[in-house]
Design a protein around this motif. Sequence first.
Motif, mmCIF file in Angstrom:
data_model
loop_
_atom_site.group_PDB
_atom_site.id
_atom_site.type_symbol
_atom_site.label_atom_id
_atom_site.label_comp_id
_atom_site.label_asym_id
_atom_site.label_seq_id
_atom_site.Cartn_x
_atom_site.Cartn_y
_atom_site.Cartn_z
ATOM 1 N N VAL A 1 0.843 -1.211 0.000
ATOM 2 C CA VAL A 1 0.000 0.000 0.000
ATOM 3 C C VAL A 1 0.872 1.252 0.000
ATOM 4 O O VAL A 1 0.600 2.220 -0.725
ATOM 5 C CB VAL A 1 -0.945 -0.006 1.212
ATOM 6 N N ALA A 2 1.945 1.237 0.804
ATOM 7 C CA ALA A 2 2.843 2.392 0.849
ATOM 8 C C ALA A 2 3.493 2.633 -0.507
ATOM 9 O O ALA A 2 3.597 3.775 -0.971
ATOM 10 C CB ALA A 2 3.907 2.189 1.922
ATOM 11 N N ALA A 3 3.941 1.560 -1.156
ATOM 12 C CA ALA A 3 4.575 1.704 -2.472
ATOM 13 C C ALA A 3 3.584 2.233 -3.500
ATOM 14 O O ALA A 3 3.949 3.019 -4.388
ATOM 15 C CB ALA A 3 5.146 0.361 -2.928
ATOM 16 N N THR A 4 2.336 1.812 -3.400
ATOM 17 C CA THR A 4 1.306 2.336 -4.314
ATOM 18 C C THR A 4 1.126 3.835 -4.127
ATOM 19 O O THR A 4 1.020 4.592 -5.099
ATOM 20 C CB THR A 4 -0.031 1.610 -4.069
ATOM 21 N N THR A 5 1.098 4.277 -2.871
ATOM 22 C CA THR A 5 0.970 5.711 -2.592
ATOM 23 C C THR A 5 2.150 6.487 -3.164
ATOM 24 O O THR A 5 1.975 7.535 -3.806
ATOM 25 C CB THR A 5 0.876 5.946 -1.078
ATOM 26 N N ILE A 6 3.360 5.967 -2.936
ATOM 27 C CA ILE A 6 4.557 6.634 -3.467
ATOM 28 C C ILE A 6 4.509 6.684 -4.984
ATOM 29 O O ILE A 6 4.799 7.729 -5.607
ATOM 30 C CB ILE A 6 5.824 5.898 -2.986
ATOM 31 N N PHE A 7 4.139 5.566 -5.607
ATOM 32 C CA PHE A 7 4.068 5.506 -7.070
ATOM 33 C C PHE A 7 3.094 6.543 -7.616
ATOM 34 O O PHE A 7 3.392 7.252 -8.593
ATOM 35 C CB PHE A 7 3.646 4.101 -7.511
ATOM 36 N N LEU A 8 1.928 6.678 -6.983
ATOM 37 C CA LEU A 8 0.931 7.630 -7.472
ATOM 38 C C LEU A 8 1.399 9.076 -7.307
ATOM 39 O O LEU A 8 1.191 9.905 -8.207
ATOM 40 C CB LEU A 8 -0.391 7.413 -6.730
ATOM 41 N N ILE A 9 2.034 9.390 -6.176
ATOM 42 C CA ILE A 9 2.533 10.754 -5.986
ATOM 43 C C ILE A 9 3.584 11.098 -7.034
ATOM 44 O O ILE A 9 3.559 12.177 -7.644
ATOM 45 C CB ILE A 9 3.109 10.927 -4.568
ATOM 46 N N VAL A 10 4.520 10.166 -7.263
ATOM 47 C CA VAL A 10 5.567 10.406 -8.252
ATOM 48 C C VAL A 10 4.970 10.493 -9.652
ATOM 49 O O VAL A 10 5.349 11.349 -10.463
ATOM 50 C CB VAL A 10 6.634 9.291 -8.175
ATOM 51 N N LEU A 11 4.008 9.611 -9.949
ATOM 52 C CA LEU A 11 3.372 9.616 -11.271
ATOM 53 C C LEU A 11 2.705 10.955 -11.547
ATOM 54 O O LEU A 11 2.893 11.568 -12.604
ATOM 55 C CB LEU A 11 2.352 8.480 -11.348
ATOM 56 N N PHE A 12 1.914 11.438 -10.583
ATOM 57 C CA PHE A 12 1.162 12.674 -10.800
ATOM 58 C C PHE A 12 2.069 13.902 -10.798
ATOM 59 O O PHE A 12 1.907 14.805 -11.628
ATOM 60 C CB PHE A 12 0.093 12.832 -9.709
ATOM 61 N N SER A 13 3.023 13.957 -9.866
ATOM 62 C CA SER A 13 3.814 15.182 -9.705
ATOM 63 C C SER A 13 4.956 15.286 -10.707
ATOM 64 O O SER A 13 5.418 16.396 -10.984
ATOM 65 C CB SER A 13 4.380 15.254 -8.285
ATOM 66 N N GLN A 14 5.418 14.174 -11.253
ATOM 67 C CA GLN A 14 6.582 14.217 -12.137
ATOM 68 C C GLN A 14 6.263 13.827 -13.576
ATOM 69 O O GLN A 14 6.671 14.504 -14.508
ATOM 70 C CB GLN A 14 7.686 13.305 -11.582
ATOM 71 N N TYR A 15 5.535 12.738 -13.779
ATOM 72 C CA TYR A 15 5.311 12.230 -15.134
ATOM 73 C C TYR A 15 4.083 12.846 -15.807
ATOM 74 O O TYR A 15 4.075 13.023 -17.030
ATOM 75 C CB TYR A 15 5.169 10.706 -15.117
ATOM 76 N N LEU A 16 3.048 13.141 -15.040
ATOM 77 C CA LEU A 16 1.812 13.659 -15.631
ATOM 78 C C LEU A 16 1.611 15.143 -15.369
ATOM 79 O O LEU A 16 0.523 15.668 -15.606
ATOM 80 C CB LEU A 16 0.612 12.876 -15.072
ATOM 81 N N LYS A 17 2.642 15.834 -14.884
ATOM 82 C CA LYS A 17 2.454 17.241 -14.517
ATOM 83 C C LYS A 17 2.148 18.124 -15.715
ATOM 84 O O LYS A 17 1.531 19.182 -15.569
ATOM 85 C CB LYS A 17 3.702 17.757 -13.796
ATOM 86 N N ASN A 18 2.541 17.708 -16.919
ATOM 87 C CA ASN A 18 2.296 18.516 -18.113
ATOM 88 C C ASN A 18 1.032 18.103 -18.854
ATOM 89 O O ASN A 18 0.739 18.629 -19.919
ATOM 90 C CB ASN A 18 3.490 18.423 -19.070
ATOM 91 N N VAL A 19 0.304 17.137 -18.308
ATOM 92 C CA VAL A 19 -0.917 16.648 -18.959
ATOM 93 C C VAL A 19 -2.092 17.493 -18.498
ATOM 94 O O VAL A 19 -2.383 17.563 -17.299
ATOM 95 C CB VAL A 19 -1.152 15.159 -18.627
ATOM 96 N N GLY A 20 -2.758 18.127 -19.444
ATOM 97 C CA GLY A 20 -3.921 18.945 -19.131
ATOM 98 C C GLY A 20 -5.211 18.194 -19.377
ATOM 99 O O GLY A 20 -5.339 17.459 -20.367
ATOM 100 N N ILE A 21 -6.163 18.363 -18.482
ATOM 101 C CA ILE A 21 -7.476 17.727 -18.616
ATOM 102 C C ILE A 21 -8.456 18.762 -19.132
ATOM 103 O O ILE A 21 -8.633 19.811 -18.505
ATOM 104 C CB ILE A 21 -7.954 17.160 -17.265
ATOM 105 N N PRO A 22 -9.108 18.507 -20.280
ATOM 106 C CA PRO A 22 -10.073 19.488 -20.805
ATOM 107 C C PRO A 22 -11.262 19.658 -19.864
ATOM 108 O O PRO A 22 -11.852 18.683 -19.404
ATOM 109 C CB PRO A 22 -10.503 18.873 -22.143
ATOM 110 N N VAL A 23 -11.580 20.909 -19.570
ATOM 111 C CA VAL A 23 -12.739 21.214 -18.730
ATOM 112 C C VAL A 23 -13.535 22.319 -19.406
ATOM 113 O O VAL A 23 -12.966 23.209 -20.049
ATOM 114 C CB VAL A 23 -12.305 21.657 -17.316
ATOM 115 N N PRO A 24 -14.862 22.272 -19.300
ATOM 116 C CA PRO A 24 -15.670 23.351 -19.886
ATOM 117 C C PRO A 24 -15.559 24.622 -19.057
ATOM 118 O O PRO A 24 -15.590 24.583 -17.822
ATOM 119 C CB PRO A 24 -17.096 22.772 -19.838
ATOM 120 N N VAL A 25 -15.408 25.752 -19.737
ATOM 121 C CA VAL A 25 -15.260 27.048 -19.072
ATOM 122 C C VAL A 25 -16.147 28.050 -19.779
ATOM 123 O O VAL A 25 -16.232 28.065 -21.008
ATOM 124 C CB VAL A 25 -13.786 27.519 -19.108
#
Length: 613
Positions: free
Chosen positions: A227-251
Amino acid sequence: MSFTITSCEHPDPLQRGDDVLNCDNEGQGRKKDGQSRSPSSSQLIYSILDIPPWYLCILMGIQHFLTALGGLVAIPLILAKDLCLQHDPLTQSYLISTIFFVSGICTLLQVFLGVRLPILQGGTFAFVAPSLSMLSLPAWKCPEWTFNASLVNTSSPEFTEEWQKRIRELQGSIMVASCVQMLVGFSGLIGFLMRFIGPLTITPTITLVALPLFDSAGDSAGVHWGVAATTIFLIVLFSQYLKNVGIPVPVYGGKQCHTSKLHLFQVFPVLLALCLSWLLCFVLTITNALPTAPTAYGHLSRTDTKGNVLSQAPWFRFPYPGQWGVPTISLAGVFGIIAGVISSMVESVGDYYACARLVGAPPPPRHAVNRGIGIEGLGCLLAGAWGTGNGTTSYSENIGALGITRVGSRMVMVAAGCLLLLMGVFGKIGAAFATIPTPVIGGMFLVMFGVITAVGISNLQYVDMNSSRNLFIFGFSIYCGLAIPNWVNKNPERLQTGILQLDQVIQVLLTTGMFVGGFLGFFLDNTIPGSPEERGLRAWHQVQEPQETAATLQVYGLPGLPGLPCGPAACTRHLPFWPRLQAGEAPPAGSQLAGLHPAPRGDTPQAAGATRL
């Protein structure tokens, strides 16, 4: 001291072709009357003196709250074991709610009366190490029965007194140490001290804030490494690998609807990772994939081990000073917390200048810095009185968020402070965070402490690391900051002088790695010969004292203070925290300080001065 994961590569989480955040191309609601935008403010959506629409203040305030959430929640959870509260999540939720509430008060004080920059205030990791050192003294070690969940009756008077007498000791130490910080700030001593404090003092101090906590982080993560490794993996994934990925939202903007890209992973990596890991533990719990036996490996990963906290917690609970009883004071605790105060002050001074650059404001003048440090001391005093078990400091991750969102308005931070107050009163919020499974917390700790360590080491960029002098000071300070506390913890009887209070002071100071490393770095850096360039002092102190002008007062002046009977020149010119103009300057038109100064002799500047981003 705090941590940051977000990156400032994207200047704005909403990549857009027009002013989406404003939704009003005519600029209504964006400016104060008579306030024109400074040249460097053109890179901002809202600069420090702008007033965004109320709904945007609320939305951006929520974002600042979520950005600081990891640090605010982590501190009570770290202290829980040494306060004998590891099996009392309900009381943990009360501590979380209290730290929310006090952080809101301190944020509002800092914005209105302190340095007056949009900086969020919250708990400081600089106080954690000396607090744990104090609680590790023989007199404050938890009884063995408090480590056994089957023997703990959280409603019994005996158990309540066990944890309350420890937090009261922390309260008293923090309140006395905060008086030292107020003295240093309001007297102007911080400017004198900064002449002797350089990168080789700051680096071991900040680095050793988190390094000694590896044991606590490892124990929490070790409850279930999957569980701890999963948490670490998700934090690293979101903050480092997916930080430039934009999600389209209606505005909706410009009287039409369109889509914009929201960089959700860049702004909320920790929150998203915690929620997903929490959800994973919930699924594993309802499917009985995790063991039900309390002694089995991985049992504390189950979400139902703390499930009764939400039902027991009140919907509304108002924290108040002295809620755990009358604070007590020990000399050892005071000296230990003072070591944390020094580290927190130096870090905050750097935060003030960084924040001013990001929000298009002039560099903070000396009186604003003095006032900011003094108000932080007042915040620590309030935190001690309310019983958070910690102090307050400026949160650097929220300064990073200013660079990401390009919204630097003071009113947004006012909204964030009010939101923190509301979250502190809403008891179910603190209870929800107290139910986070232990290995999820451990995974978050490992990432947070790693980032804090890296932040400390990053200060070496100002130093000539090709110099053998600097290599020796840094290496020796770090190594002794780890070795000496480890030896003292194993051999406390070797330091007995026969005077109990003196023995406790020595043990607390020598088991606080940040004090040992910071003191050695300070002593060696100021006694071993070296040029200012070699020591990094010239680059470190490159921000010179700005010329104090009317434009500077428009940002850093105190709001709504009435004129004093004896006149500002006679009564306030010697106060280190009081704003004052240079000779010949006039207060800005419409400024709240206009009544405190002589009539203008020339044209009034129409725009606030600002430094280039």
